[in-house]
Design a protein around this motif. Sequence first.
Motif, PDB file in Angstrom:
ATOM      1  N   LEU A   1       0.827  -1.206   0.000  1.00  0.00           N
ATOM      2  CA  LEU A   1       0.000   0.000   0.000  1.00  0.00           C
ATOM      3  C   LEU A   1       0.861   1.256   0.000  1.00  0.00           C
ATOM      4  CD1 LEU A   1      -2.744  -1.081   2.541  1.00  0.00           C
ATOM      5  CD2 LEU A   1      -3.045  -0.767   0.072  1.00  0.00           C
ATOM      6  N   CYS A   2       1.920   1.245   0.781  1.00  0.00           N
ATOM      7  CA  CYS A   2       2.819   2.405   0.809  1.00  0.00           C
ATOM      8  C   CYS A   2       3.488   2.619  -0.536  1.00  0.00           C
ATOM      9  CB  CYS A   2       3.873   2.228   1.894  1.00  0.00           C
ATOM     10  SG  CYS A   2       3.243   2.407   3.577  1.00  0.00           S
ATOM     11  N   MET A   3       3.970   1.546  -1.137  1.00  0.00           N
ATOM     12  CA  MET A   3       4.718   1.668  -2.388  1.00  0.00           C
ATOM     13  C   MET A   3       3.817   1.940  -3.587  1.00  0.00           C
ATOM     14  SD  MET A   3       7.744  -1.212  -1.985  1.00  0.00           S
ATOM     15  CE  MET A   3       6.635  -2.592  -1.696  1.00  0.00           C
ATOM     16  N   ARG A   4       2.642   1.329  -3.595  1.00  0.00           N
ATOM     17  CA  ARG A   4       1.768   1.421  -4.774  1.00  0.00           C
ATOM     18  C   ARG A   4       0.825   2.613  -4.726  1.00  0.00           C
ATOM     19  NH1 ARG A   4      -0.334   2.208  -8.760  1.00  0.00           N
ATOM     20  NH2 ARG A   4      -1.466   0.817 -10.186  1.00  0.00           N
ATOM     21  N   HIS A   5       0.323   2.924  -3.553  1.00  0.00           N
ATOM     22  CA  HIS A   5      -0.720   3.942  -3.445  1.00  0.00           C
ATOM     23  C   HIS A   5      -0.398   5.063  -2.466  1.00  0.00           C
ATOM     24  CE1 HIS A   5      -3.562   1.559  -5.803  1.00  0.00           C
ATOM     25  NE2 HIS A   5      -3.288   0.506  -5.047  1.00  0.00           N
ATOM     26  N   GLY A   6       0.728   4.985  -1.781  1.00  0.00           N
ATOM     27  CA  GLY A   6       0.962   5.885  -0.661  1.00  0.00           C
ATOM     28  C   GLY A   6       1.462   7.268  -0.988  1.00  0.00           C
ATOM     29  N   GLY A   7       2.132   7.449  -2.135  1.00  0.00           N
ATOM     30  CA  GLY A   7       2.701   8.751  -2.454  1.00  0.00           C
ATOM     31  C   GLY A   7       3.675   9.203  -1.382  1.00  0.00           C
ATOM     32  N   GLU A   8       3.645  10.497  -1.057  1.00  0.00           N
ATOM     33  CA  GLU A   8       4.559  11.035  -0.044  1.00  0.00           C
ATOM     34  C   GLU A   8       4.276  10.455   1.327  1.00  0.00           C
ATOM     35  OE1 GLU A   8       7.254  12.973  -0.450  1.00  0.00           O
ATOM     36  OE2 GLU A   8       6.881  12.657  -2.593  1.00  0.00           O
ATOM     37  N   LYS A   9       3.010  10.221   1.638  1.00  0.00           N
ATOM     38  CA  LYS A   9       2.682   9.602   2.923  1.00  0.00           C
ATOM     39  C   LYS A   9       3.263   8.193   3.006  1.00  0.00           C
ATOM     40  CE  LYS A   9      -1.641  12.113   3.752  1.00  0.00           C
ATOM     41  NZ  LYS A   9      -3.115  11.977   3.924  1.00  0.00           N
ATOM     42  N   GLY A  10       3.221   7.479   1.903  1.00  0.00           N
ATOM     43  CA  GLY A  10       3.786   6.144   1.878  1.00  0.00           C
ATOM     44  C   GLY A  10       5.280   6.147   2.084  1.00  0.00           C
TER      45      GLY A  10
END
Length: 214
Positions: free
Chosen positions: A73-82
């Motif tokens: 989720l962090c790598m695929r959809h997280g953007g800066e938050k990820g």
Amino acid sequence: MLTVWGRKNSINVIKVLWGLAELGLPYERIDAGMAFGRVNDPDYRAMNPNGRVPTLVDGAYVLWESNSILRYLCMRHGGEKGLALYPADPAARASVDRWLDWQLSTLGPAERNLFWGMVRTPPEKRDMAQVAAAMKAAAECWAILDARLARHGGPYVEGAAFTLADIVLGAYARRWFGEEVRVEGMPDFPALHAWYGRLGAREGFRTWLGPRLT
């Protein structure tokens, strides 16, 4: 739309739901596991041959194992938050990974009988010798994290930044500090307690770990 299969009183599902809250991602959750069944149905086993929860469905992509789901989720959809939760720098990322692996290999097995013995076993059927042994094993694990937090002063596991390590370990800390599992002789680690208090101020923690353990 992301879909999470799993009941909301599963610690592994909770980890994913907390991560989704931190990332601000929309999703659908479908109850599965224990009283909800489904995990042994052929269509579910086709997604997750282990018959366990959670399972993440992202379009045509299916993933199981909660810590792997958090990383994805962090790598695929997280953007800066990820990137904040799961940093790109190899050394920083490996440090986070270390704690996620430690939860799976060491902390989780150590505390399992403490949680099951006090929360999912009726009082009249509890094996308190087994519970005491699990408490001692879990305390040895928490002493490691308490020492680390005391050494670098926090505020989080990896220092200044809140990361996936805090989510994964924080979910287990909810068990340790929760009144539902308190037994005589449990040590109260000061640095760990202060860190746990900081986690309790986060909305995702309050939403998914605030309710009573069941």
